[in-house]
Scaffold this motif. Sequence first.
Motif, PDB file in Angstrom:
ATOM      1  N   THR A   1     -37.095  29.785  31.117  1.00 25.66           N
ATOM      2  CA  THR A   1     -36.452  29.207  29.358  1.00 25.66           C
ATOM      3  C   THR A   1     -37.515  27.725  29.591  1.00 25.66           C
ATOM      4  OG1 THR A   1     -34.639  28.030  30.150  1.00 25.66           O
ATOM      5  CG2 THR A   1     -34.224  30.277  28.773  1.00 25.66           C
ATOM      6  N   PRO A   2     -38.472  27.437  28.264  1.00 27.65           N
ATOM      7  CA  PRO A   2     -39.037  25.903  28.774  1.00 27.65           C
ATOM      8  C   PRO A   2     -37.360  24.951  29.117  1.00 27.65           C
ATOM      9  CG  PRO A   2     -38.325  27.054  26.312  1.00 27.65           C
ATOM     10  CD  PRO A   2     -37.969  28.474  27.000  1.00 27.65           C
ATOM     11  N   SER A   3     -39.320  23.972  30.000  1.00 27.99           N
ATOM     12  CA  SER A   3     -37.958  23.197  30.908  1.00 27.99           C
ATOM     13  C   SER A   3     -37.970  21.802  29.847  1.00 27.99           C
ATOM     14  CB  SER A   3     -39.210  22.818  31.492  1.00 27.99           C
ATOM     15  OG  SER A   3     -40.202  22.134  31.049  1.00 27.99           O
ATOM     16  N   THR A   4     -37.427  20.714  30.027  1.00 25.92           N
ATOM     17  CA  THR A   4     -37.292  20.131  29.241  1.00 25.92           C
ATOM     18  C   THR A   4     -38.494  19.116  28.913  1.00 25.92           C
ATOM     19  OG1 THR A   4     -37.274  17.919  31.211  1.00 25.92           O
ATOM     20  CG2 THR A   4     -35.411  18.889  30.692  1.00 25.92           C
ATOM     21  N   ALA A   5     -40.120  19.216  29.319  1.00 25.39           N
ATOM     22  CA  ALA A   5     -40.849  18.964  28.656  1.00 25.39           C
ATOM     23  C   ALA A   5     -41.498  19.831  27.594  1.00 25.39           C
ATOM     24  CB  ALA A   5     -41.818  19.221  29.616  1.00 25.39           C
ATOM     25  N   GLY A   6     -40.994  21.287  27.432  1.00 26.36           N
ATOM     26  CA  GLY A   6     -41.571  21.936  26.220  1.00 26.36           C
ATOM     27  C   GLY A   6     -42.450  23.165  27.344  1.00 26.36           C
ATOM     28  N   HIS A   7     -42.706  22.745  28.137  1.00 27.52           N
ATOM     29  CA  HIS A   7     -43.740  23.413  29.210  1.00 27.52           C
ATOM     30  C   HIS A   7     -42.657  24.659  29.838  1.00 27.52           C
ATOM     31  CE1 HIS A   7     -44.981  20.035  28.729  1.00 27.52           C
ATOM     32  NE2 HIS A   7     -46.889  21.023  29.589  1.00 27.52           N
ATOM     33  N   LEU A   8     -43.398  26.366  29.994  1.00 22.36           N
ATOM     34  CA  LEU A   8     -42.846  27.340  31.143  1.00 22.36           C
ATOM     35  C   LEU A   8     -42.543  27.441  32.278  1.00 22.36           C
ATOM     36  CD1 LEU A   8     -44.106  30.285  28.825  1.00 22.36           C
ATOM     37  CD2 LEU A   8     -42.276  29.399  28.368  1.00 22.36           C
ATOM     38  N   PRO A   9     -41.448  27.688  32.834  1.00 19.37           N
ATOM     39  CA  PRO A   9     -42.143  27.609  34.634  1.00 19.37           C
ATOM     40  C   PRO A   9     -43.463  27.655  35.168  1.00 19.37           C
ATOM     41  CG  PRO A   9     -39.850  28.557  33.878  1.00 19.37           C
ATOM     42  CD  PRO A   9     -40.663  28.152  32.617  1.00 19.37           C
ATOM     43  N   ARG A  10     -44.074  29.136  34.234  1.00 27.33           N
ATOM     44  CA  ARG A  10     -45.063  29.307  34.886  1.00 27.33           C
ATOM     45  C   ARG A  10     -46.210  28.511  33.877  1.00 27.33           C
ATOM     46  NH1 ARG A  10     -42.680  33.123  37.312  1.00 27.33           N
ATOM     47  NH2 ARG A  10     -42.968  34.524  35.087  1.00 27.33           N
ATOM     48  N   LEU A  11     -47.148  27.521  33.955  1.00 23.49           N
ATOM     49  CA  LEU A  11     -47.579  26.792  33.303  1.00 23.49           C
ATOM     50  C   LEU A  11     -49.038  27.581  32.399  1.00 23.49           C
ATOM     51  CD1 LEU A  11     -47.639  23.477  33.698  1.00 23.49           C
ATOM     52  CD2 LEU A  11     -46.045  24.492  32.067  1.00 23.49           C
TER      53      LEU A  11
ATOM     54  N   ASP B   1     -39.239  17.126  36.754  1.00 26.98           N
ATOM     55  CA  ASP B   1     -38.283  16.587  35.892  1.00 26.98           C
ATOM     56  C   ASP B   1     -37.723  15.426  36.130  1.00 26.98           C
ATOM     57  OD1 ASP B   1     -38.924  18.988  34.395  1.00 26.98           O
ATOM     58  OD2 ASP B   1     -37.546  20.407  34.396  1.00 26.98           O
ATOM     59  N   THR B   2     -37.262  15.329  37.162  1.00 28.95           N
ATOM     60  CA  THR B   2     -36.007  13.784  37.720  1.00 28.95           C
ATOM     61  C   THR B   2     -37.679  12.546  37.628  1.00 28.95           C
ATOM     62  OG1 THR B   2     -35.262  15.307  38.839  1.00 28.95           O
ATOM     63  CG2 THR B   2     -34.514  12.720  39.511  1.00 28.95           C
ATOM     64  N   TRP B   3     -38.581  13.156  37.940  1.00 34.00           N
ATOM     65  CA  TRP B   3     -39.751  12.241  37.924  1.00 34.00           C
ATOM     66  C   TRP B   3     -40.157  11.290  36.345  1.00 34.00           C
ATOM     67  CZ3 TRP B   3     -45.159  12.059  37.386  1.00 34.00           C
ATOM     68  CH2 TRP B   3     -45.220  10.162  37.829  1.00 34.00           C
ATOM     69  N   LYS B   4     -40.218  12.707  35.799  1.00 36.51           N
ATOM     70  CA  LYS B   4     -40.668  12.399  34.261  1.00 36.51           C
ATOM     71  C   LYS B   4     -39.184  11.829  33.090  1.00 36.51           C
ATOM     72  CE  LYS B   4     -42.216  15.849  31.760  1.00 36.51           C
ATOM     73  NZ  LYS B   4     -43.337  15.606  31.462  1.00 36.51           N
ATOM     74  N   THR B   5     -38.165  12.167  33.583  1.00 32.06           N
ATOM     75  CA  THR B   5     -37.201  11.311  33.471  1.00 32.06           C
ATOM     76  C   THR B   5     -36.623  10.230  33.721  1.00 32.06           C
ATOM     77  OG1 THR B   5     -35.425  13.730  33.324  1.00 32.06           O
ATOM     78  CG2 THR B   5     -34.341  10.911  33.255  1.00 32.06           C
TER      79      THR B   5
ATOM     80  N   THR C   1     -48.659   8.167  34.061  1.00 32.92           N
ATOM     81  CA  THR C   1     -47.930   9.517  34.884  1.00 32.92           C
ATOM     82  C   THR C   1     -48.074  10.426  33.657  1.00 32.92           C
ATOM     83  OG1 THR C   1     -46.084   8.549  32.868  1.00 32.92           O
ATOM     84  CG2 THR C   1     -47.159   7.049  35.240  1.00 32.92           C
ATOM     85  N   SER C   2     -47.870  10.692  32.627  1.00 34.06           N
ATOM     86  CA  SER C   2     -48.106  11.926  32.205  1.00 34.06           C
ATOM     87  C   SER C   2     -48.821  13.439  32.735  1.00 34.06           C
ATOM     88  CB  SER C   2     -48.055  11.766  30.745  1.00 34.06           C
ATOM     89  OG  SER C   2     -47.164  11.431  29.600  1.00 34.06           O
ATOM     90  N   LEU C   3     -50.518  12.374  33.119  1.00 35.90           N
ATOM     91  CA  LEU C   3     -51.115  13.056  33.331  1.00 35.90           C
ATOM     92  C   LEU C   3     -50.728  13.971  35.143  1.00 35.90           C
ATOM     93  CD1 LEU C   3     -54.379  11.508  32.327  1.00 35.90           C
ATOM     94  CD2 LEU C   3     -53.839  13.603  31.600  1.00 35.90           C
ATOM     95  N   VAL C   4     -50.467  12.790  35.189  1.00 40.88           N
ATOM     96  CA  VAL C   4     -49.589  12.969  37.635  1.00 40.88           C
ATOM     97  C   VAL C   4     -48.481  14.185  37.498  1.00 40.88           C
ATOM     98  CG1 VAL C   4     -48.834  12.274  38.873  1.00 40.88           C
ATOM     99  CG2 VAL C   4     -50.355  11.012  37.714  1.00 40.88           C
ATOM    100  N   ALA C   5     -47.729  14.168  35.962  1.00 32.33           N
ATOM    101  CA  ALA C   5     -46.579  14.993  35.406  1.00 32.33           C
ATOM    102  C   ALA C   5     -47.159  16.766  35.215  1.00 32.33           C
ATOM    103  CB  ALA C   5     -45.798  14.781  34.408  1.00 32.33           C
ATOM    104  N   LEU C   6     -48.357  16.161  34.146  1.00 29.13           N
ATOM    105  CA  LEU C   6     -48.154  18.066  34.094  1.00 29.13           C
ATOM    106  C   LEU C   6     -49.473  18.104  35.159  1.00 29.13           C
ATOM    107  CD1 LEU C   6     -49.272  19.572  31.587  1.00 29.13           C
ATOM    108  CD2 LEU C   6     -50.929  17.891  30.900  1.00 29.13           C
ATOM    109  N   THR C   7     -50.123  17.427  35.810  1.00 28.56           N
ATOM    110  CA  THR C   7     -51.227  18.001  37.162  1.00 28.56           C
ATOM    111  C   THR C   7     -49.734  19.126  38.219  1.00 28.56           C
ATOM    112  OG1 THR C   7     -52.694  16.556  37.089  1.00 28.56           O
ATOM    113  CG2 THR C   7     -52.656  18.134  38.773  1.00 28.56           C
ATOM    114  N   LEU C   8     -49.104  17.914  38.180  1.00 32.47           N
ATOM    115  CA  LEU C   8     -47.833  18.704  39.572  1.00 32.47           C
ATOM    116  C   LEU C   8     -47.192  19.740  38.788  1.00 32.47           C
ATOM    117  CD1 LEU C   8     -46.392  15.495  40.828  1.00 32.47           C
ATOM    118  CD2 LEU C   8     -47.979  16.621  41.582  1.00 32.47           C
TER     119      LEU C   8
END
Length: 208
Positions: free
Chosen positions: A22-32, A104-108, A89-96
Amino acid sequence: RVLVTSIFVLGRPAPHTSRDETPSTAGHLPRLPLPYLYLYPYFGYLAVTLLAVLRLCVRYTPLVPHRYLRASLRTLAAGCVLGLLYTGTSLVALTLQEARVNVDTWKTVTTTPLYLATDATLLAGCAIPSLAVAWRWLLDRRAHRRLDPLWRALCLATPDIALFPAGRVELGLRLYRQVIEIRDGQLALRPYADPAAAALATRLGAAA
């Protein structure tokens, strides 16, 4: 805009392989999948825009004579700084996330608060001029209401000071005209004033 739209349209999300995927909290699938690469040019464009606005705010803030406009520009500059932090921070989270790291915790803790703070600060910066105009209108309204009895009394004594009917005139002009006509009335009545009346009025005013 064309680049972001093209990447979004051409890259289709990977289908679910199981009910647990299922999509994560960011709306992404586990395998982007590929389509989420559109976020990179999107955040890049956002960063360039925020930098341009920040530069203009810093440049013009010292040149603005009005206090509320300076406050508005400073608030917008602060919002741009927060927006740049959010973009980073969004770019770092997206890359990770692309590297299969759970952020997810770091994004929160970082991305979500920065996003909300950026929106609130930018909206406040845009709203300050309107709030200042509303506050000025309230002050003018209060001054006009307090001067109205004196203006009416002077108009009864010297009708010539009223240059034109009030009608539906803008409040600022009405107040401006009211003060001028009160001064004209004072000048017109000065020859008939008892010198002792001014001293008495001064004493009573100070006591009040």
